[in-house]
Scaffold this motif. Structure first.
Motif, PDB file in Angstrom:
ATOM      1  N   ARG A  13      59.551   0.304  78.499  1.00 42.49           N
ATOM      2  CA  ARG A  13      59.888  -0.994  79.163  1.00 42.49           C
ATOM      3  C   ARG A  13      60.483  -1.797  78.088  1.00 42.49           C
ATOM      4  NH1 ARG A  13      57.420  -2.076  84.325  1.00 42.49           N
ATOM      5  NH2 ARG A  13      57.381   0.076  85.271  1.00 42.49           N
ATOM      6  N   PRO A  14      61.535  -1.930  77.984  1.00 42.17           N
ATOM      7  CA  PRO A  14      62.295  -2.933  76.681  1.00 42.17           C
ATOM      8  C   PRO A  14      61.847  -4.346  77.091  1.00 42.17           C
ATOM      9  CG  PRO A  14      64.153  -2.275  78.084  1.00 42.17           C
ATOM     10  CD  PRO A  14      62.882  -1.438  78.630  1.00 42.17           C
ATOM     11  N   ARG A  15      61.533  -5.059  76.077  1.00 38.38           N
ATOM     12  CA  ARG A  15      61.183  -6.642  76.286  1.00 38.38           C
ATOM     13  C   ARG A  15      62.369  -7.323  76.320  1.00 38.38           C
ATOM     14  NH1 ARG A  15      56.129  -8.576  75.347  1.00 38.38           N
ATOM     15  NH2 ARG A  15      54.520  -7.096  74.740  1.00 38.38           N
ATOM     16  N   MET A  16      62.765  -8.137  77.392  1.00 33.34           N
ATOM     17  CA  MET A  16      63.826  -8.945  77.310  1.00 33.34           C
ATOM     18  C   MET A  16      63.454 -10.171  77.817  1.00 33.34           C
ATOM     19  SD  MET A  16      66.393  -6.220  79.610  1.00 33.34           S
ATOM     20  CE  MET A  16      64.855  -5.369  80.426  1.00 33.34           C
ATOM     21  N   GLY A  17      64.335 -11.202  77.358  1.00 36.48           N
ATOM     22  CA  GLY A  17      64.309 -12.615  77.867  1.00 36.48           C
ATOM     23  C   GLY A  17      64.539 -12.887  78.870  1.00 36.48           C
ATOM     24  N   VAL A 174      65.203  -9.557  93.823  1.00 31.06           N
ATOM     25  CA  VAL A 174      65.504  -8.549  92.798  1.00 31.06           C
ATOM     26  C   VAL A 174      64.873  -8.958  91.671  1.00 31.06           C
ATOM     27  CG1 VAL A 174      67.248  -7.313  91.393  1.00 31.06           C
ATOM     28  CG2 VAL A 174      67.693  -7.949  93.775  1.00 31.06           C
ATOM     29  N   ASP A 175      63.673  -8.340  91.267  1.00 30.44           N
ATOM     30  CA  ASP A 175      62.623  -8.786  90.015  1.00 30.44           C
ATOM     31  C   ASP A 175      63.051  -7.472  89.148  1.00 30.44           C
ATOM     32  OD1 ASP A 175      61.337  -6.325  91.099  1.00 30.44           O
ATOM     33  OD2 ASP A 175      59.664  -7.610  91.613  1.00 30.44           O
ATOM     34  N   GLU A 176      62.281  -7.752  87.937  1.00 34.76           N
ATOM     35  CA  GLU A 176      62.684  -6.844  86.891  1.00 34.76           C
ATOM     36  C   GLU A 176      61.994  -5.392  87.207  1.00 34.76           C
ATOM     37  OE1 GLU A 176      61.262  -6.182  81.945  1.00 34.76           O
ATOM     38  OE2 GLU A 176      60.411  -7.608  83.077  1.00 34.76           O
ATOM     39  N   ILE A 209      73.436  -2.466  70.709  1.00 32.64           N
ATOM     40  CA  ILE A 209      72.781  -3.809  71.256  1.00 32.64           C
ATOM     41  C   ILE A 209      71.441  -3.729  71.014  1.00 32.64           C
ATOM     42  CG2 ILE A 209      72.785  -5.596  72.950  1.00 32.64           C
ATOM     43  CD1 ILE A 209      75.326  -4.346  74.278  1.00 32.64           C
ATOM     44  N   PRO A 210      70.836  -4.591  70.093  1.00 38.11           N
ATOM     45  CA  PRO A 210      69.237  -4.455  70.097  1.00 38.11           C
ATOM     46  C   PRO A 210      68.694  -4.785  71.417  1.00 38.11           C
ATOM     47  CG  PRO A 210      70.439  -5.845  68.282  1.00 38.11           C
ATOM     48  CD  PRO A 210      71.404  -5.654  69.357  1.00 38.11           C
ATOM     49  N   LEU A 211      67.475  -3.992  71.678  1.00 36.96           N
ATOM     50  CA  LEU A 211      66.896  -4.453  72.869  1.00 36.96           C
ATOM     51  C   LEU A 211      66.433  -6.019  73.061  1.00 36.96           C
ATOM     52  CD1 LEU A 211      64.286  -1.555  73.194  1.00 36.96           C
ATOM     53  CD2 LEU A 211      66.555  -1.564  74.630  1.00 36.96           C
ATOM     54  N   GLU A 212      66.056  -6.709  72.179  1.00 35.07           N
ATOM     55  CA  GLU A 212      65.589  -7.951  72.208  1.00 35.07           C
ATOM     56  C   GLU A 212      66.653  -8.869  72.515  1.00 35.07           C
ATOM     57  OE1 GLU A 212      66.003  -7.044  67.800  1.00 35.07           O
ATOM     58  OE2 GLU A 212      65.202  -6.002  69.542  1.00 35.07           O
ATOM     59  N   GLY A 213      68.284  -8.628  72.531  1.00 38.45           N
ATOM     60  CA  GLY A 213      69.170  -9.132  72.996  1.00 38.45           C
ATOM     61  C   GLY A 213      69.301  -9.255  74.355  1.00 38.45           C
ATOM     62  N   TRP A 214      68.676  -8.678  75.280  1.00 36.47           N
ATOM     63  CA  TRP A 214      68.956  -8.552  76.748  1.00 36.47           C
ATOM     64  C   TRP A 214      68.287  -9.634  77.160  1.00 36.47           C
ATOM     65  CZ3 TRP A 214      72.665  -5.408  78.644  1.00 36.47           C
ATOM     66  CH2 TRP A 214      73.303  -4.517  78.014  1.00 36.47           C
ATOM     67  N   LYS A 215      68.854 -10.393  78.393  1.00 38.14           N
ATOM     68  CA  LYS A 215      68.265 -11.277  79.366  1.00 38.14           C
ATOM     69  C   LYS A 215      68.448 -10.829  80.749  1.00 38.14           C
ATOM     70  CE  LYS A 215      68.110 -14.116  75.577  1.00 38.14           C
ATOM     71  NZ  LYS A 215      66.761 -14.663  74.828  1.00 38.14           N
ATOM     72  N   LEU A 216      67.592 -11.445  81.404  1.00 39.66           N
ATOM     73  CA  LEU A 216      67.232 -10.871  83.068  1.00 39.66           C
ATOM     74  C   LEU A 216      66.414 -12.231  83.496  1.00 39.66           C
ATOM     75  CD1 LEU A 216      64.872  -7.900  83.645  1.00 39.66           C
ATOM     76  CD2 LEU A 216      64.740  -9.801  81.718  1.00 39.66           C
ATOM     77  N   LEU A 236      69.917  -2.083  85.762  1.00 38.03           N
ATOM     78  CA  LEU A 236      68.838  -1.336  85.249  1.00 38.03           C
ATOM     79  C   LEU A 236      68.309  -0.502  86.361  1.00 38.03           C
ATOM     80  CD1 LEU A 236      67.100  -4.683  83.977  1.00 38.03           C
ATOM     81  CD2 LEU A 236      68.217  -3.111  82.528  1.00 38.03           C
ATOM     82  N   THR A 237      67.674   0.718  85.965  1.00 38.81           N
ATOM     83  CA  THR A 237      67.105   1.297  86.730  1.00 38.81           C
ATOM     84  C   THR A 237      66.042   0.732  87.709  1.00 38.81           C
ATOM     85  OG1 THR A 237      65.718   2.333  85.178  1.00 38.81           O
ATOM     86  CG2 THR A 237      67.565   3.623  85.293  1.00 38.81           C
ATOM     87  N   ASN A 238      66.059   1.200  88.910  1.00 41.20           N
ATOM     88  CA  ASN A 238      64.825   0.658  89.668  1.00 41.20           C
ATOM     89  C   ASN A 238      63.664   1.366  89.784  1.00 41.20           C
ATOM     90  OD1 ASN A 238      63.602  -0.200  92.103  1.00 41.20           O
ATOM     91  ND2 ASN A 238      65.249   0.178  93.514  1.00 41.20           N
TER      92      ASN A 238
END
Length: 334
Positions: A13-17, A174-176, A209-216, A236-238
């Motif tokens: 579960r990558p940490r996303m902002g 649609v949530d994380e 792309i570093p994982l911390e760069g992703w936003k949702l 993203l996979t469900n």
């Protein structure tokens, strides 16, 4: 398919902002433009007419009921866990629902006066819709992989020279957990990340792309994310237990700016493309050269002898050109 068993399997579960919302910037075009230049997107909450989105959600649920994936007496987004064995569709079909494309489902959105008025406010211009839409009802995954990102990419790489913004629209909550989409804030200003040494799809190399760069965000019906065609993003996979990720995306640009030619294909060779423009009724001819991205339905570039077989005479195509003579992009609108 046993969802309960699938839920017990661990997955990274990558940490996303979190995406920034832009509602507070409405009415201030300069502030909206600054946010666009900085972030590469606008995320507006609750601005699309929920009645229109609700009508579209009913079409999604009807489709899933007809294919036995939602029970007939259940009128909400609730997967029955029945799997795909013996059914006429599979999970791949649900990632791009062809029936909705054939029926031009996007017109429920693009021809609705309330939606058109809202888009004019958001864009600062009358919307010119590119009839390129994708419709998704991604089910919960049964084979849990370690990577949540389905296919990181930049649309600009596959849409050479095309002036457009991409609209991502949740049709249901649609949530994380359900998955949705994630974006790399501000990366539209950087280089194109696709690997030119890996044809024909030229994917972005893993770990670029570093994982911390992703936003949702956690999305609700009525929300919309409008983003730059060069902004890296990925589905993203469900990981939910029993919900489909219902969403659609469609392309738009300002009607007062540079717009592509859209119309009926009359002829296609290795060297040129001819179409009858839907708006003007005029036949237009554009040269094809090695830099032209002749795009197949799989998104891959076609070259040489492959080109004439890529599209069929009579189908609706889009051709983009920077100079009115040479095509930078040739593709079907489906």
């Amino acid at each position: 398919m046993n969802n309960n068993n699938a839920q017990s399997v661990s997955i990274e579960r990558p940490r996303m902002g979190q995406l920034k919302t832009a509602n507070h910037l409405l009415g201030d075009r300069e502030a909206l433009n600054r946010a666009w230049e900085r972030d590469g997107y606008w995320y507006f909450k609750g601005v699309l007419d929920k009645g229109v989105i609700g009508e579209m959600r009913e079409r999604w649920i009807d489709y899933l009921q007809r294919h036995g994936l939602i029970d007939a007496d259940v009128h909400e987004n609730r997967y029955n866990g029945s799997g795909f064995e013996g059914k006429k569709i599979d999970a791949a079909e649900l990632s791009r629902i062809s029936e909705f494309n054939h029926n031009n489902m996007h017109r429920m959105l693009t021809e609705n006066p309330k939606i058109v008025a809202t888009m004019k406010e958001l864009l600062g211009d009358d919307p010119f819709w590119l009839p390129i839409a994708e419709y998704r009802a991604n089910p919960p995954v049964s084979d849990r992989i370690q990577d949540r990102f389905i296919y990181p990419h930049q649309d600009g790489f596959y849409s050479r020279g095309l002036e457009m913004k991409i609209c991502w629209v949740p049709i249901d909550a649609v949530d994380e957990e359900t998955g949705g989409c994630a974006w790399v804030e501000g990366a539209h200003r950087g280089p194109i990340l696709h690997d030119l040494s890996n044809p024909p799809s030229f994917p972005i190399p893993k770990d670029t792309i570093p994982l911390e760069g992703w936003k949702l965000a956690d999305f609700e019906p009525g929300d919309i994310v409008i983003f730059d065609l060069n902004l890296p993003h990925s589905g993203l996979t469900n990981l939910s237990k029993d919900r489909f990720r219902m969403s659609m995306d469609i392309r738009v640009t300002g009607a007062s700016g540079k717009v592509p030619s859209i119309g009926t294909l009359k002829n296609l060779t290795e060297d040129q493309v001819m179409l009858r423009n839907d708006q003007t009724g005029v036949e237009e001819v554009f040269a094809i050269n090695p830099d032209t991205y002749v795009r197949g339905t799989d998104g891959k570039k076609r070259e040489g002898a492959q080109i004439p077989q890529t599209l069929q005479v009579g189908e609706t195509v889009l051709v983009n050109s920077d100079d009115g003579r040479n095509a930078t992009l040739v593709r079907s609108v489906h």
